[in-house]
Design an enzyme around this catalytic site. Sequence first.
Site, PDB file in Angstrom:
ATOM      1  N   HIS A 265      -1.143  -1.968  -7.109  1.00 21.15           N
ATOM      2  CA  HIS A 265      -1.076  -2.946  -6.107  1.00 21.15           C
ATOM      3  C   HIS A 265       0.460  -2.385  -5.304  1.00 21.15           C
ATOM      4  O   HIS A 265       0.242  -3.141  -3.661  1.00 21.15           O
ATOM      5  CB  HIS A 265      -0.509  -4.540  -7.062  1.00 21.15           C
ATOM      6  CG  HIS A 265      -1.726  -5.488  -5.912  1.00 21.15           C
ATOM      7  ND1 HIS A 265      -0.317  -7.109  -5.248  1.00 21.15           N
ATOM      8  CD2 HIS A 265      -2.824  -5.906  -5.165  1.00 21.15           C
ATOM      9  CE1 HIS A 265      -1.876  -7.440  -4.092  1.00 21.15           C
ATOM     10  NE2 HIS A 265      -3.331  -6.823  -4.641  1.00 21.15           N
TER      11      HIS A 265
ATOM     12  N   TYR B 100      -6.842   0.033  -1.719  1.00 20.89           N
ATOM     13  CA  TYR B 100      -8.081   1.065  -1.796  1.00 20.89           C
ATOM     14  C   TYR B 100      -8.317   1.073  -0.362  1.00 20.89           C
ATOM     15  O   TYR B 100      -7.741   0.715  -0.200  1.00 20.89           O
ATOM     16  CB  TYR B 100      -9.182  -0.104  -2.252  1.00 20.89           C
ATOM     17  CG  TYR B 100      -9.385  -1.228  -1.625  1.00 20.89           C
ATOM     18  CD1 TYR B 100     -10.245  -1.246  -0.432  1.00 20.89           C
ATOM     19  CD2 TYR B 100      -8.539  -1.819  -1.601  1.00 20.89           C
ATOM     20  CE1 TYR B 100     -10.234  -2.280   0.757  1.00 20.89           C
ATOM     21  CE2 TYR B 100      -9.070  -2.985  -1.004  1.00 20.89           C
ATOM     22  CZ  TYR B 100      -9.770  -3.810  -0.058  1.00 20.89           C
ATOM     23  OH  TYR B 100      -9.805  -4.603   0.706  1.00 20.89           O
TER      24      TYR B 100
ATOM     25  N   ASP C 155       7.482  10.258   6.887  1.00 21.53           N
ATOM     26  CA  ASP C 155       8.981  11.117   7.251  1.00 21.53           C
ATOM     27  C   ASP C 155      10.235  10.137   6.519  1.00 21.53           C
ATOM     28  O   ASP C 155      10.211   9.831   5.396  1.00 21.53           O
ATOM     29  CB  ASP C 155       9.108  11.403   8.987  1.00 21.53           C
ATOM     30  CG  ASP C 155       8.059  12.640   8.976  1.00 21.53           C
ATOM     31  OD1 ASP C 155       7.734  13.197   8.511  1.00 21.53           O
ATOM     32  OD2 ASP C 155       7.931  12.210  10.498  1.00 21.53           O
TER      33      ASP C 155
ATOM     34  N   LYS D  39       2.022  -0.805  -1.769  1.00 19.82           N
ATOM     35  CA  LYS D  39       1.226  -0.662  -0.902  1.00 19.82           C
ATOM     36  C   LYS D  39       2.522  -0.585   0.356  1.00 19.82           C
ATOM     37  O   LYS D  39       4.125  -1.162   1.052  1.00 19.82           O
ATOM     38  CB  LYS D  39       0.950  -2.303   0.094  1.00 19.82           C
ATOM     39  CG  LYS D  39      -0.129  -3.081  -0.514  1.00 19.82           C
ATOM     40  CD  LYS D  39      -0.897  -2.168  -1.092  1.00 19.82           C
ATOM     41  CE  LYS D  39      -1.709  -3.168  -2.028  1.00 19.82           C
ATOM     42  NZ  LYS D  39      -2.124  -4.983  -1.157  1.00 19.82           N
TER      43      LYS D  39
ATOM     44  N   LYS E 239     -14.547   1.929   1.999  1.00 17.66           N
ATOM     45  CA  LYS E 239     -15.604   2.497   1.916  1.00 17.66           C
ATOM     46  C   LYS E 239     -16.131   3.523   2.932  1.00 17.66           C
ATOM     47  O   LYS E 239     -16.821   3.759   2.780  1.00 17.66           O
ATOM     48  CB  LYS E 239     -16.110   3.033   0.255  1.00 17.66           C
ATOM     49  CG  LYS E 239     -16.519   1.059   0.853  1.00 17.66           C
ATOM     50  CD  LYS E 239     -17.479   0.888  -0.832  1.00 17.66           C
ATOM     51  CE  LYS E 239     -18.497  -0.487  -0.291  1.00 17.66           C
ATOM     52  NZ  LYS E 239     -17.596  -1.801  -0.310  1.00 17.66           N
ATOM     53  N   SER E 240     -16.439   1.900   3.800  1.00 18.52           N
ATOM     54  CA  SER E 240     -17.220   1.695   4.690  1.00 18.52           C
ATOM     55  C   SER E 240     -16.751   2.056   5.488  1.00 18.52           C
ATOM     56  O   SER E 240     -17.235   2.213   6.930  1.00 18.52           O
ATOM     57  CB  SER E 240     -18.648   0.505   4.562  1.00 18.52           C
ATOM     58  OG  SER E 240     -17.479  -0.086   4.905  1.00 18.52           O
TER      59      SER E 240
END
Length: 538
Positions: free
Chosen positions: A195, A104, A202, A197, A107-108
């Site tokens: 999940h 994710y 490039d 990451k 959001k803030s």
Amino acid sequence: MILRGATRCCRSVRPTIPRQLTQNVQYAQPCRRRYSIPTGATPSSPPSSTGMLAPFTNELDRLAPSFRINGSQIQIIRSPADFYETLKSKIRHAKKQIFLSTLYIGKSEKELASLPSTRTVALRNNAELKLSILTDALRGTREAPDPSCASLLAPLITEFGPDRVEIRMYHTPNLTGLRKKHIPKRINEGWGLQHMKLYGIDDEIIMSGANLSNDYFTNRQDRYHLFTSKDVTQYFWNLYKGVASLSFVVEPTQEAAGFRLHWPSTNPAPSPLEQPTQCISKATEIISKLISINRAQDSPQKIEGDEKSSPKDTTVYMLGQLSQLMRPNTSTELPVVTHILKTLAKPEYSSSSWTFTAGYFNPDPSLRNLLLSTASHGNTIITAHPHANGFYGSKGVSGLLPGAYTYLARRFLREIHQRKRDDAIVLKEWRRGMVSEPEGWTYHAKGLWVTLPNEEEPSMSIIGSSNYTKRSYTHDLEAGALVVTENEDLKKRLGAEQRWLQDFAKPVSLDDFATNERRVGLNVRIAMWIVSLVGGAL
């Protein structure tokens, strides 16, 4: 800062993100066996590093695709702040493409909306730059119609256009119908997440377990390895594209939530919410090709720049655990970790050692048994103290998770004692203040380091998104890399990483868990049982 800066670099970019993401996929070329037991060794001479690596790599070459690089092509990043600054710098200087795969986006965190205005003329005018972002649909829309990851990203599409910026959100096929309707949003991620990451810019990629939000940039400790390798980056870009092609597209709207999730007709599989079985069947065809060494290219990859002259002293094995999308499951991470630990159970590795870490300590049962069965000594497990657990103090069921992990850690300590391995394995809890309090940190690192007999520093290490749990191996999508090296400088840097992660870790015993402060209530055990009963996992 990261997202807005990346998209500002694309102001003059022509449409670059392909609608059909599975076209022109290049498959990784596996490296064949390079280590062998020296024929000139005498019975009385200690085994060499090369000889001790051979029992590992001979089988690893058959389990996962790999590339040979020089150890100097791997940079180990230490702190959240360093991770943030490195990521910003790489994005600011991107020339061809940026792809960000994360659970994710915060959001803030308004600072994620822009990068410092300084950027080169080449970036502003670079018509070759591409941008793609992949997150999880459940986590990314959990707060909707309130501000969410999806509502943060949707305006980027409005401003720069869907042909310049594409946002994808993956939804598990394991959560549909009545189960999706009635399971609370705070815990529904236990049925499967995107999940991985992967932070690719490039010809470089940062492999990590960190997400992209303010705490991961400030006070949540993780691990971060930067690979400067066209081959490694291209491999994970292909995997990224495969998963993105099986994901929803975020589209901005004028509705309260500010977005909608759309399943494009160009996706190669039906929606996981409408036809989950058929979706998995088609996904199996796509993903199995991307992670299998049997579908590799026949011609070698082109080597450029310093890679030509630098000795190839390090092998990077590509690990993918995408169990929920493959029937049959041909994922590579669990077989690789299993092979490493089984090899360490041989008597000749009794003077080896390993360090294992997971912020959420709940190893898959098979791995738990293998960790306890190695012949190695001087082994360390690092996990988060409850006060360094990101769920500490959370509302609802998720607030029970720190207690659940305490219960599992205590159970593991009992197994250590029952197997008489107390002198071989120590469990440490990482704590730096208390989460949600000033100067308080959380611990989110995960990985494995292996130091061979007669060596002082690790020759092998696994970096990536996996927490090594049953959920990681059955429900979530994970990506990682196993580094096997004979480069002395890289060994030292891996050893330093292994040690600095223990700066705030202290050993714990069964007596510590017996105190009133550490007792786990019946409600925690009941919650664990309910989650398991309805098909979820920690």
